[in-house]
Design an enzyme around this catalytic site. Structure first.
Site, PDB file in Angstrom:
ATOM      1  N   ARG A   4      48.929  86.640 -62.488  1.00  0.00           N
ATOM      2  CA  ARG A   4      49.744  86.948 -61.313  1.00  0.00           C
ATOM      3  C   ARG A   4      51.117  86.285 -61.424  1.00  0.00           C
ATOM      4  NH1 ARG A   4      48.404  85.501 -54.925  1.00  0.00           N
ATOM      5  NH2 ARG A   4      50.428  86.149 -54.117  1.00  0.00           N
TER       6      ARG A   4
ATOM      7  N   ASN B  79      43.439  94.582 -55.361  1.00  0.00           N
ATOM      8  CA  ASN B  79      44.757  95.203 -55.470  1.00  0.00           C
ATOM      9  C   ASN B  79      45.053  95.680 -56.884  1.00  0.00           C
ATOM     10  OD1 ASN B  79      45.865  95.049 -52.818  1.00  0.00           O
ATOM     11  ND2 ASN B  79      46.075  92.830 -53.066  1.00  0.00           N
TER      12      ASN B  79
ATOM     13  N   CYS C 221      42.253  97.022 -46.696  1.00  0.00           N
ATOM     14  CA  CYS C 221      43.384  96.101 -46.720  1.00  0.00           C
ATOM     15  C   CYS C 221      43.437  95.404 -45.369  1.00  0.00           C
ATOM     16  CB  CYS C 221      44.681  96.870 -46.980  1.00  0.00           C
ATOM     17  SG  CYS C 221      46.165  95.835 -47.050  1.00  0.00           S
TER      18      CYS C 221
ATOM     19  N   HIS D 222      49.929  99.193 -48.833  1.00  0.00           N
ATOM     20  CA  HIS D 222      51.134  98.371 -48.975  1.00  0.00           C
ATOM     21  C   HIS D 222      52.417  99.205 -48.874  1.00  0.00           C
ATOM     22  CE1 HIS D 222      48.970  94.707 -50.971  1.00  0.00           C
ATOM     23  NE2 HIS D 222      48.484  95.040 -49.784  1.00  0.00           N
TER      24      HIS D 222
ATOM     25  N   TYR E  15      55.543  94.736 -46.691  1.00  0.00           N
ATOM     26  CA  TYR E  15      55.780  95.166 -48.073  1.00  0.00           C
ATOM     27  C   TYR E  15      56.978  96.115 -48.170  1.00  0.00           C
ATOM     28  CZ  TYR E  15      51.377  93.038 -49.426  1.00  0.00           C
ATOM     29  OH  TYR E  15      50.375  92.135 -49.666  1.00  0.00           O
TER      30      TYR E  15
END
Length: 421
Positions: free
Chosen positions: A90, A144, A164, A194, A244
């Site tokens: 990440r 995700n 989500c 998102h 987002y």
């Protein structure tokens, strides 16, 4: 009822456990299996999970295993909350795109594509194991990028619904501002995972009074602050975009900000180290306050509600989920995965009708859906050219020079996770 959580060694699993314990009447779990390849983390999280159940007098049995096949055997539902490559991967997703002047984020843009490429093959392998163990088991995907991963699952014929926590977060926030019970707040929540907007906030049910104008008039500053967007942007839109959307509406500003501070992954990694130390304390029998900063707020309550509905044990009849479009948004193909209000039951999720969307929203949804088509193709079939095309199609990139440079960086940073590289 048996549930399995793949990725059960996650530091925010105690949030899920707390929800299972509190909401046991909604979802009466008899056996819960936490599955994770990281045995050391699993021992710490599993120990705390058992103590949380014991403190709240939950009679269910909690077990842990590193063996996926053993963990999902005879499970009625399997929750997926994976992070292939961990926080280290990440951290890369959030940093190398910045070298090309693009947003570094783990679920959208180039970083989101990298995560999809690492994740889709692993999730599909797990899903096949679930299907062999119990063809009737439901898969609830919280991994995700949820939209792409859920689409991969559905296209492979799995019984899957994506989840989500953005919608339930808005629901709880709006309920506090309106001083009403969260169950009274229903959202006109439309878009892709998102990439959503709250077009209305209704009291009492899907057809109730729309109080969004009142919310914006009386609490616009607080809402804008939470979204890190200017109040005038929210007022001009007249809707509430998910946070987002800031990556799209303020791209260059966000890139400048991200270049001046540690990545979110670095922050979370430090937080996880502290949380795991807490979890090892044999006297801790509740989720610590620090966990609220880890992310995933209200995930447990959304997961319980969804699992209860899918397993025919009650649950809310209408929930925000990720599922096939099937004509709901007429400008998208039926097999696109959208995030909207849907009727949920033991047969799955059926989206509710959505009013015609303003081109401002429909255009971006269509653009990102096209990117997701190409991203899934790259995840399933591999190849540098497919990665390049997906990046070129993404509205946060869209220039061949950027797409070329990002393709090289993506492959270099993820080679160990890409079988074709």
């Amino acid at each position: 009822m048996k549930l399995a959580v793949v990725g059960g060694g996650s530091t925010y699993t105690p949030e899920l456990i707390d929800g299972f314990a509190r909401l046991r009447d909604t979802l009466p779990i008899e056996e819960l299996v936490l599955v994770d390849p990281a045995a050391d983390r699993l021992d710490l999280v599993g120990g705390l999970a058992r103590r949380i159940f014991a403190k709240q007098d939950h009679a269910g049995r909690i077990t842990t295993t590193t063996d996926i096949d053993a963990g999902v055997a005879d499970a009625d539902a399997v929750l997926l909350q994976l992070r292939v490559g961990g926080q280290a991967a990440r951290n890369k997703d959030e940093t190398w795109p910045l070298e090309c002047g693009c947003v570094g984020q783990e679920t959208t843009g180039a970083g989101g594509l990298a995560k999809a490429l690492r994740t889709v093959p692993v999730v599909l392998d797990i899903a096949e194991r679930v299907r062999r163990a119990n063809p009737d088991a439901w898969i609830i995907d919280f991994t995700n990028p949820v939209g792409i991963v859920t689409r991969a699952l559905l296209q492979a014929g799995h019984k899957a619904v994506g989840l989500c926590n953005v919608a339930i977060g808005f629901q709880r926030k709006f309920a506090r501002l309106l001083d009403v019970n969260p169950s009274e707040v229903h959202l006109d929540h439309v878009g892709l995972n998102h990439l959503t907007w709250e077009l209305g906030v209704r009291l009492g049910g899907p057809d109730g009074e729309n109080v969004l104008p009142k919310l914006l008039a009386e609490h616009g500053d607080a809402i804008a602050d939470d979204l890190h967007m200017p109040r005038q942007v929210i007022d001009r839109l007249g809707v509430v975009p998910s946070y987002y959307l800031r990556y799209f509406y303020s791209h260059d500003e966000v890139v400048r900000e991200l270049g001046t501070k540690p990545s979110r992954a670095a922050e979370v990694a430090a937080m996880e180290k502290e949380l795991l130390a807490m979890y090892g304390d044999p006297t801790l029998d509740e989720k610590p306050e620090l966990l609220a900063k880890r992310g995933g707020a209200f995930y447990s309550e959304a997961a319980v509600d969804l699992a209860a509905s899918l397993l025919g044990n009650g649950g809310s009849p209408v929930q925000v989920v990720n599922t096939y479009n099937n004509g709901t948004l007429p400008f998208l193909p039926d097999d696109a995965v959208i995030e909207v209000q849907a009727r949920v039951g033991h047969d799955g999720a059926t989206p509710l009708a959505v009013p015609a969307l303003d081109p401002l929203y429909a255009g971006l949804i269509a653009n990102v859906t096209a990117y997701e088509d190409l991203a899934l193709e790259a995840a399933l079939r591999g190849g540098r050219d497919r990665v390049f095309k997906a990046l070129l199609a993404h509205p946060l990139i869209g220039q061949y020079e950027y797409a070329d440079g990002l393709t090289d960086r993506l492959i270099a940073h993820n080679r160990e996770h890409l079988a074709w590289a």
